[in-house]
Structure formats: C-alpha cells, structure tokens
Design an enzyme around this catalytic site. Structure first.
Site, PDB file in Angstrom:
ATOM      1  N   HIS A  40      -2.798  -0.947  -0.122  1.00  0.00           N
ATOM      2  CA  HIS A  40      -2.021  -2.137  -0.489  1.00  0.00           C
ATOM      3  C   HIS A  40      -2.865  -3.355  -0.134  1.00  0.00           C
ATOM      4  CE1 HIS A  40       2.108  -4.405  -0.334  1.00  0.00           C
ATOM      5  NE2 HIS A  40       1.328  -4.798  -1.331  1.00  0.00           N
ATOM      6  N   ASP A  89      -1.194  -0.722  -4.791  1.00  0.00           N
ATOM      7  CA  ASP A  89      -0.910  -2.086  -5.252  1.00  0.00           C
ATOM      8  C   ASP A  89      -2.109  -2.947  -4.896  1.00  0.00           C
ATOM      9  OD1 ASP A  89      -0.013  -4.597  -5.817  1.00  0.00           O
ATOM     10  OD2 ASP A  89       1.721  -4.551  -4.480  1.00  0.00           O
ATOM     11  N   ASN A  93       4.507  -4.887 -12.655  1.00  0.00           N
ATOM     12  CA  ASN A  93       5.293  -5.758 -11.780  1.00  0.00           C
ATOM     13  C   ASN A  93       6.040  -6.731 -12.679  1.00  0.00           C
ATOM     14  OD1 ASN A  93       5.045  -8.640  -9.965  1.00  0.00           O
ATOM     15  ND2 ASN A  93       5.908  -6.863  -8.942  1.00  0.00           N
TER      16      ASN A  93
END
Length: 691
Positions: A486, A550, A608
């Site tokens: 992340h 991500d 997203n």
C-alpha cells in the site's frame, strides 16, 4: 448570457436595490403566502426519523428564527429581485465597469515563456519544494494529514489535471421565460454557476446530472413541481435555490449532496417534515435525513470474467496434470477508521458502518475463492477478530503486519491501525518465509539517503509498508513470491510514492535472490519418482513473482512507468526536484520484467470510484517471463456507475473494487530432471514479529 465570475455567496449587485440593505429582520419584508408569522401557525404532524439525522422534525409549524433560516429568507428576497432578464449578468457587468481599472503592466516582449506544465501522476510539475510539510517525524506521523490522512469524497489520491476548457464558468439564463432547455446546455460541463431563475420551466431534464462541476444552481421562480433524482449527482453543489416553485417533496437522491450548504425551499408548498428539518437544524440535517432514509437501489449486474484463452486451450490446460495455475485477489477494503461521514458524506450511515461492510467484504472474497487474498487497509482488530477466524474455515492461513506507527501505540489505539494482510490456501501452498518491508526504515538504512533533508522531511514521516511471502507449491515444489503493498496516497507527495516503489523493488530483488539460493525443502527420498523434479532457479528473477496492491498512482505516472518499463530517469517530473541519493543522480532500475495483469486487455476504466476521483490506482503486477494471465475479473457495468455518485454504497463496501487474475506458471527451461539435490534447509522468518 455568459460571463466570467466566481460563484457568489448571494446574488451579486442586488443589495444596493434594497431600501435598507442592513435590515436583517426576517419579518420586516413581504413573504410568500406559505410562510406566515410564527405567532399564527398551527400544529403540524411529525415526520419520520432519519438514522443519520440527530434531531427530529419539529411537531410544530412554528418558524424557528435560527441564523440558517434567516439567511435563507434573505437569499429568497434577493432572488425575487433578480427576475428581470439576465439580471445577474447585467449586475456583474455594471459592477465591473464601475470598478477602478488597474494599470496595464509593462512586460518584456523578448522574454522567454516558461515551459508548459508537465503533468505527472495527475499533478502539475510546478510544485515547489518550499511548500513541503516539515516537522519532526513523530509529529507528522501521529498528526493527521489533510482530510484525516486518507483520500475521500473531496480529496483525491491523484491531483486533477487542470484544463482551461473555457474562459467563462458562469451562465445567466434567468428571467427570459424559457419553457424548455436545449440539450446543448449540458455540454458545458465546466460550468460552476448556472442561473435558470424566473423562467417557465415545468420540469428539469435528467441530463442536468452531466454538469458535475456546478457549485451554484438557481431554479427559483419557475413552475417546477418536482426536481429529478439525477440532481443528486451534482456532488459539488454548495447552493441550490428552489425558491417560489410548486415543489412538495424532494427525492432521496439529493442526500448525496454532501457539500450542500444552502437549499432554498422557501416559497414552496413543501412537505412539513422536510420544511421543519430545515427550519430547525438547517440544510445539512435535511441532506442527512434524505441520505439515510433513501431506499436501497437495484443491485448492479455481476462483473463478468474476461478469458484470454480459447475454449480449446482452457480444456487442454485443465486436462494437463503438469499445469500449475493459481488465482489472486487484490482488494483495498477501506479500513473502519477512515470510513466516516466526514470523508464519505454521500454514503448512507448504515452502509458506511463496519458491521454492514464487513459482511459484504467477507462474502465477496469467499465467493471468489482465490488461492491468494491480498488485502490492504485491514485494521489489527479486523484481522484478528474477524478475517482470520472466518477465512480459516475456508482453508486460508494469513500473514499480517500493521503500519509502523502501531509499535508506538497502546493496545487500544494499535488495534485501529491498518496494514496489509495476505491469505493463502494452506492445502496448496507452504509458507517458507514472511518479511515486512517498512519503507521509512529501509530508507533510513541507505547511506546515500542520510545526507538529504527530503528523506527526513518527506519519506521518513510516512509509515506505509509491504508484506512479502515466499511460498512453495505442495504439489510441485515450485516457488512463488507474493508482495502485498500500500503506497502513500497524497498527490502532494508523488515523489514519496516513487521512492517507496523503488525501495520495494530493491528489497524484492534481494529477497528473491536469497530465495533462489535456498535448496528445495523436501528431501529427495520423499519425492514421488513419477513426478517431475522440483525446479531450481538460477537467480531471483526466475521465480514467479506477484507485486500487487494499492499504488495510488495512475497509468503514465512515474510509479507505473517504473514498474512496467524497469527504469525511470533521474530527472523524472515525479521526483519534484527533490534529492534522494542515487535515485535522483542515476535514476531507477529493476530487473524483474513486470507486467500489469490487466494490461493484456487494457487497464480497467477504474479501480477507485469517488466524486473526487474515478480512475485506476490498484494493480496486479507479475513477472512476464514465468507467469501467463489466463483470465481476469472485468469492470463494473457502466450503466450502474452513471447512476451512482461514488463508492462505498449499499452494494460496494469500499471505495475500491477488487481485482482478480488467474495465472498459469510457465515451465522452467532450466529445470533438470534427476539433478542432485542440496541438503535440506528450513529457513527462519526474517523481520518483525507478524500476526
């Protein structure tokens, strides 16, 4: 009539027309017959209670003279005085003519023009290092960054590309007795202010939803009896004037207007329950009521699989006993701490609660039944009390670390820190080793970083991590590396995103080379002679590797180009002129030959989805030399997205969607049958104590 003017707080150029502009008494002026003196009002029925509305519709029709309602009445009067054709435009032009003209600046005609702004990762290259956030690492880690240190409905992980589509953003079509609106109006998506007041409109087209940048919309003085639900798509609206129409009710979809500061309803035969909420507690309370009492919309169609093999190839693969394949899911699940009405004001409070979302998340990942689950933004409490227990029943074992800040916190606070969790099918794979990569700690150990202020002020203050697993197939002994990461979110720190990704790849190369040198874990006498020998690897690049998570970076950014191409020059715009040792003197390089799984069919339209950003920032990267993509989970249906302002909502529990890819392991050319086996070695885990 159009003109260039910022959205005014109230109608411009009108106060000088009032007999006494300083008189703020709400009863000193004439009002619509619907509003009467509070002393003469009657009792009215109480409306339904909203789960997210802390107050309750008053049981009395008494007009409560709070500041918000006084402001509404004042704005209603100003709107009524704007009934002449193009009143706002003419008032603005008059104000401009009366203002003093500034002197014409003298410029050097021979001066060189500055280069055009370089857009990288969605941000212009004009960012100045002088504007950096500075302070001690402990202060910056413990103190929340803007919007609570998390992307949200108003703060995107990628800064928008600034395009000057027009020199005007305000359009005044007021007072000209329009009965219909031309479809061409809705092509002006850059409009921020639109005056349609004092016309003869009886309805508003649903295409109004295309004007997503509107901040002020004036529909006063028309013949509207209702407003379309599509008006709820205008999430940038701050002022919506509906004065003096025939509107009796409001659609629940307006509950998504989480930035609305003023909804003008005076002069309408409005439902008493809705009117009382506005009179008592203001616009925000009304929006909360509409949002939380909205019925659950129809679910979207299922996401379709996209197969990269023909039917014959797939049947041949299934029939081949030597074929090794696996599926991997990557999913940012939106941690409980960040799922607040402040960050996601368009989401009903019941759909934002963790008790509701966790069931959807668990059901989704269990239904896909992937061999590997790579989850980001998993709180310590979520991992220990929920996911680990439920997924264990489906043959999953997990590895988890929270972000670095958890080490400095007490147990109660630590349980709210999010991190990365990776689960694997224990019956198919054996965990050889697990490692934690803390980017700020790795940066601190680099000699070339120690002399740079940027490392201390920017990289060291961010505590993002990656979790790496080294595995072996129980059936074939082949090896696999899974990295779950992340990357930092803030677009003001896209240099940090690039540095964190570079540190990840540097560490992965070291880990994979060491893994390649380890001998097979199973001794030769335990192997089945009828099966192919366990593969050996010349170096770490020969081991199948997945890097997913991500990355908070779009295609074309420095992060994406570095992972896809294996190199980034030292002067890449995403470094933002900061200094990071060899990274900014020699550039970035890695040798893993990575490819985005979805690049085979083109990246998804989005991973997203919020009002502030709709795009791709999540990826599954794989080594192209030893892994082949055979199928992918497709996109969310476009028709559904056109009616939804953003995620999370009743059907999607996170602001991200999950990615799933199926891989086939290519046969290694350097595997030699009957090759002598080195002694058995059982390595120990290296890194901080995992969960």
């Amino acid at each position: 009539m159009y003109y260039n003017a910022p959205p005014p707080a109230s109608s411009p150029g009108l106060q000088h027309k009032m007999s006494n502009p300083h008189d703020q008494s709400i009863w000193s002026r004439a009002h619509h017959p619907v509003l009467s003196n509070p002393a003469a009002t009657a009792t009215q029925p109480q409306g339904p209670q909203s789960p997210g509305y802390s107050g309750s519709p008053t049981s009395s029709g008494q007009i409560i003279g709070n500041h918000h309602w006084q402001t509404q009445l004042l704005k209603a009067d100003l709107c009524r005085q704007s009934n002449s054709p193009h009143h706002r435009a003419r008032a603005s032009a008059m104000a401009t003519r009366n203002s003093a003209k500034s002197a014409i600046p003298i410029t050097n005609p021979n001066a060189k023009l500055p280069p055009p702004e370089s857009i990288s990762n969605g941000t212009s290259n004009t960012d100045s290092p002088k504007s950096d956030k500075t302070g001690s690492p402990s202060e910056l880690i413990s103190s929340p960054e803007r919007t609570g240190g998390h992307p949200s409905s108003t703060a995107a992980p990628i800064a928008p590309v600034k395009k000057q589509e027009s020199t005007w953003t305000t359009l005044d079509l007021g007072g000209i007795r329009l009965k219909n609106l031309s479809p061409g109006l809705f092509r002006f998506s850059y409009l921020t202010t639109l005056y349609l007041n004092h016309n003869s409109l009886t309805s508003l087209p649903s295409e109004i939803s295309l004007l997503r940048n509107l901040v002020l919309l004036d529909l006063s003085g028309n013949d509207l009896s209702a407003v379309p639900p599509e008006l709820g798509m205008l999430t940038s609206l701050r002022e919506l004037y509906l004065f003096d129409n025939h509107i009796t009710n409001l659609p629940h979809e307006l509950g998504s207007l989480h930035q609305l500061e003023m909804i003008g309803i005076e002069g309408n035969p409005m439902d008493n329950a809705l009117r009382n909420i506005v009179q008592k507690d203001g616009t925000h309370a009304l929006i909360s009521y509409l949002r939380d009492s909205c019925p659950v919309p129809s679910p979207p169609p299922e996401r379709l699989w996209r197969f990269l093999q023909t039917e014959a190839e797939r049947k041949a693969q299934d029939a081949d006993p030597t074929t090794e394949a696996f599926t991997l899911l990557s999913y940012n699940i939106l941690c409980e701490r960040a799922a607040t009405s402040h960050l996601y004001g368009y989401t009903p409070s019941w759909a934002l609660s963790w008790d509701y979302r966790k069931e959807l998340i668990l059901t989704e990942v269990m239904n896909y039944d992937a061999d590997f689950l790579c989850l980001q933004e998993v709180d310590v409490a979520q991992y220990e009390d929920y996911f680990l227990q439920h997924l264990a029943a489906q043959d999953y074992e997990g590895v988890y670390w929270p972000k670095s800040r958890a080490r400095t916190m007490g147990d109660a606070e630590r349980r709210r820190v999010d991190g990365c969790a990776t689960f694997y099918k224990a019956s198919k794979y054996q965990l050889v080793e697990k490692q934690l990569i803390e980017f700020n700690q790795v940066a601190l150990q680099r000699p070339d970083f120690k002399k740079t202020d940027d490392m201390f002020n920017r990289v060291l203050t961010k505590d993002q991590i990656a979790v790496v697993m080294l595995l072996e197939s129980r059936a074939t002994g082949s090896r696999l590396i899974i990295a779950n990461v992340h990357i930092h979110w803030d677009p003001e720190y896209r240099d940090v995103k690039l540095v964190q990704t570079a540190l990840l790849m540097d560490e992965l190369q070291k880990i994979s080379d060491r893994f390649a040198r380890l001998p097979p874990r199973l001794p030769a006498h335990m192997e089945d002679p009828s099966k192919p020998p366990q593969p050996t690897y010349a170096d770490g690049s020969k081991i199948p590797t997945i890097v997913c998570g991500d990355f908070n970076s779009i295609p074309g950014s420095g992060v994406y180009d570095f992972l896809a191409n294996g190199t980034v020059p030292s002067d890449h715009p995403d470094f933002m002129s900061h200094v990071y040792g060899h990274y900014t003197s020699d550039g970035l390089k890695h040798r893993l030959n990575l490819k985005s799984a979805y690049a085979a069919v083109g990246e998804l339209p989005l991973t997203n989805y919020t009002p502030s950003f709709q795009g791709v920032i999540d990826y599954i990267w794989h080594t192209a030399g030893n892994l082949t993509v055979t199928s992918l989970l497709g996109e969310v249906e476009a028709g559904y997205l056109s009616k939804v302002v953003g995620f999370p909502n009743a059907h999607f529990p996170s602001d991200h969607i999950c990615l799933i890819s199926e891989f086939r392991v290519k046969q290694l050319k350097d595997t030699q049958a009957g090759a002598p086996r080195p002694p058995l070695v059982f390595p120990s885990s290296n890194g901080a104590k995992p969960h």
